[in-house]
Design a protein around this motif. Structure first.
Motif, PDB file in Angstrom:
ATOM      1  N   UNK A 149      38.200  54.312  47.353  1.00  0.00           N
ATOM      2  CA  UNK A 149      37.526  55.246  46.511  1.00  0.00           C
ATOM      3  C   UNK A 149      38.459  55.142  45.367  1.00  0.00           C
ATOM      4  N   UNK A 150      39.551  55.410  45.363  1.00  0.00           N
ATOM      5  CA  UNK A 150      40.335  55.481  44.050  1.00  0.00           C
ATOM      6  C   UNK A 150      40.510  54.319  43.250  1.00  0.00           C
ATOM      7  N   UNK A 151      40.641  53.169  44.025  1.00  0.00           N
ATOM      8  CA  UNK A 151      40.727  51.972  43.287  1.00  0.00           C
ATOM      9  C   UNK A 151      39.474  51.320  42.666  1.00  0.00           C
ATOM     10  N   UNK A 152      38.339  51.910  43.097  1.00  0.00           N
ATOM     11  CA  UNK A 152      37.092  51.490  42.719  1.00  0.00           C
ATOM     12  C   UNK A 152      36.721  52.449  41.545  1.00  0.00           C
ATOM     13  N   UNK A 153      37.142  53.452  41.618  1.00  0.00           N
ATOM     14  CA  UNK A 153      36.963  54.522  40.372  1.00  0.00           C
ATOM     15  C   UNK A 153      37.756  53.782  39.232  1.00  0.00           C
ATOM     16  N   UNK A 154      38.971  53.419  39.345  1.00  0.00           N
ATOM     17  CA  UNK A 154      39.751  52.696  38.093  1.00  0.00           C
ATOM     18  C   UNK A 154      39.046  51.306  37.850  1.00  0.00           C
ATOM     19  N   UNK A 155      38.546  50.550  38.829  1.00  0.00           N
ATOM     20  CA  UNK A 155      37.760  49.598  38.494  1.00  0.00           C
ATOM     21  C   UNK A 155      36.721  49.682  37.673  1.00  0.00           C
ATOM     22  N   UNK A 156      35.882  50.767  37.936  1.00  0.00           N
ATOM     23  CA  UNK A 156      34.679  51.307  37.400  1.00  0.00           C
ATOM     24  C   UNK A 156      34.856  51.612  35.941  1.00  0.00           C
ATOM     25  N   UNK A 157      36.230  51.930  35.755  1.00  0.00           N
ATOM     26  CA  UNK A 157      36.353  52.686  34.207  1.00  0.00           C
ATOM     27  C   UNK A 157      37.295  51.649  33.520  1.00  0.00           C
ATOM     28  N   UNK A 158      37.173  50.183  33.874  1.00  0.00           N
ATOM     29  CA  UNK A 158      37.875  49.207  33.492  1.00  0.00           C
ATOM     30  C   UNK A 158      39.354  49.227  33.189  1.00  0.00           C
ATOM     31  N   UNK A 159      40.077  50.248  34.226  1.00  0.00           N
ATOM     32  CA  UNK A 159      41.395  50.276  34.153  1.00  0.00           C
ATOM     33  C   UNK A 159      42.117  49.349  34.839  1.00  0.00           C
ATOM     34  N   UNK A 160      41.220  48.483  35.775  1.00  0.00           N
ATOM     35  CA  UNK A 160      41.795  47.531  36.547  1.00  0.00           C
ATOM     36  C   UNK A 160      40.947  46.447  36.157  1.00  0.00           C
ATOM     37  N   UNK A 161      41.120  45.122  36.164  1.00  0.00           N
ATOM     38  CA  UNK A 161      42.533  44.826  36.356  1.00  0.00           C
ATOM     39  C   UNK A 161      43.089  44.873  34.868  1.00  0.00           C
ATOM     40  N   UNK A 162      44.582  45.078  34.820  1.00  0.00           N
ATOM     41  CA  UNK A 162      45.205  45.281  33.616  1.00  0.00           C
ATOM     42  C   UNK A 162      45.648  44.040  32.902  1.00  0.00           C
ATOM     43  N   UNK A 163      45.776  44.280  31.475  1.00  0.00           N
ATOM     44  CA  UNK A 163      46.189  43.108  30.666  1.00  0.00           C
ATOM     45  C   UNK A 163      47.756  42.752  30.862  1.00  0.00           C
ATOM     46  N   UNK A 164      48.578  43.397  31.388  1.00  0.00           N
ATOM     47  CA  UNK A 164      49.996  42.980  31.587  1.00  0.00           C
ATOM     48  C   UNK A 164      50.722  43.907  32.496  1.00  0.00           C
ATOM     49  N   UNK A 165      51.987  43.580  32.839  1.00  0.00           N
ATOM     50  CA  UNK A 165      52.653  44.359  33.592  1.00  0.00           C
ATOM     51  C   UNK A 165      52.746  45.710  33.102  1.00  0.00           C
ATOM     52  N   UNK A 166      53.051  45.885  31.781  1.00  0.00           N
ATOM     53  CA  UNK A 166      53.237  46.995  31.248  1.00  0.00           C
ATOM     54  C   UNK A 166      52.388  48.204  31.504  1.00  0.00           C
TER      55      UNK A 166
END
Length: 315
Positions: free
Chosen positions: A262-279
């Motif tokens: 559920x946490x990972x889905x929330x991050x994806x819904x907020x466009x925080x995943x996937x990330x642009x780079x390793x930083x």
């Protein structure tokens, strides 16, 4: 595998005998003992935080191929500073470790149900002498910022150093600390008295090791969603060390019953995943770590990061 860490041979001797451990003479750096099944090993580190940290680094480097399945048990002697309202005969399970030289505190995850009394332990680089107290420029036992001295307080010279060194290799859910009291800082310690106190705690320690064995079998049977792990590693642009941390976090979440999907889905819904780079991946990994280890709510930390990430993604 259960990896037992002891500072001194008299501390370890009763357990070596009871567990039928045999010395591994091929190990030329530290005294190491194994059982025939090779699922329990014991190392003697030598006394003091520097010896303990150095040895623990060596132990996990030597066993780097099975870090996911290692349970570390630090067993050792300690001084009693103050006793809370417990009926303990002298063996304690440590729920908090404090390095009094740096002031840093560490908290092992208490996932196993045990009848042992719990205590906090202070670790220092000097032998504790009650007549001098602990105000040696490091820590004032009368001014605990956490207000926890209503509980039992112990003192040793290895515990926090063992935790700090081990944390570079394994998670807090893989660390366990058992300490038996030998003195009250009055200097009345001999090899025989340490061995005697270790023998007094033998049955309780062996029972705890049996619990660890059962827990290890459970970990081996725990099924992590490898597809989700691989996806998350890719989304975070994870380095090898980040991949190890991700695997440890997901394994811990699974054992603790934490719903990370559920946490990972929330991050994806907020466009925080996937990330642009390793930083950016490192910053999101820290959010994931806080959620799993502290039970934090994502929204509490992520809204400003969400705006920042969306802005940078559009660049």
């Amino acid at each position: 595998m259960i990896c037992i860490i002891c500072a001194l041979y008299p501390e370890a001797q009763p357990f070596i005998k009871a567990l039928e451990l045999k010395q591994d003479k091929a190990n030329k750096y530290y005294k190491k003992y194994n059982n025939d099944e090779k699922d329990i090993c014991l190392y003697i580190t030598g006394p003091g935080p520097l010896n303990a940290a150095t040895a623990v680094g060596y132990v996990f480097s030597e066993n780097e191929t099975c870090l996911d399945s290692i349970l570390m048990l630090n067993i050792g002697s300690c001084a009693l500073i103050s006793k809370g309202d417990t009926g303990s005969k002298g063996l304690y399970l440590c729920n908090k470790l404090v390095n009094i030289d740096s002031g840093r505190a560490f908290y092992p995850d208490m996932l196993l149900r045990s009848d042992l009394d719990e205590a906090m332990i202070l670790t220092g680089s000097k032998i504790y002498e009650a007549e001098n107290g602990l105000d040696q420029g490091f820590w004032d036992v009368s001014k605990d910022p956490y207000g926890e001295y209503s509980t039992t307080v112990l003192y040793d010279m290895e515990g926090a150093a063992v935790y700090e060194a081990a944390s570079h290799f394994i998670g807090p859910h893989q660390m366990h600390f058992l300490k038996f009291v030998t003195d009250k800082g009055d200097g009345r310690i001999t090899a025989d008295s340490v061995r005697s106190k270790a023998e007094d705690s033998l049955d309780e320690v062996i029972n705890y090791i049996e619990m660890l064995k059962d827990h290890n079998h459970f970990l081996d049977d725990t099924s992590i969603d490898n597809a989700e792990e691989s996806r998350l590693c890719k989304e975070l642009h994870a380095s090898v060390s980040m991949q190890f941390q991700i695997r440890q976090l997901l394994r811990y979440a699974d054992v603790a019953g934490i719903d990370y999907n559920t946490m990972l889905s929330d991050l994806r819904n907020k466009q925080m995943l996937p990330c642009k780079d390793k930083r950016q991946g490192l910053r999101i990994l820290e959010i994931i770590r806080k959620y799993i280890s502290d039970g934090d709510v994502i929204d509490k930390h992520s809204e400003s990061m969400h705006r920042d990430f969306v802005w940078k993604r559009d660049l």
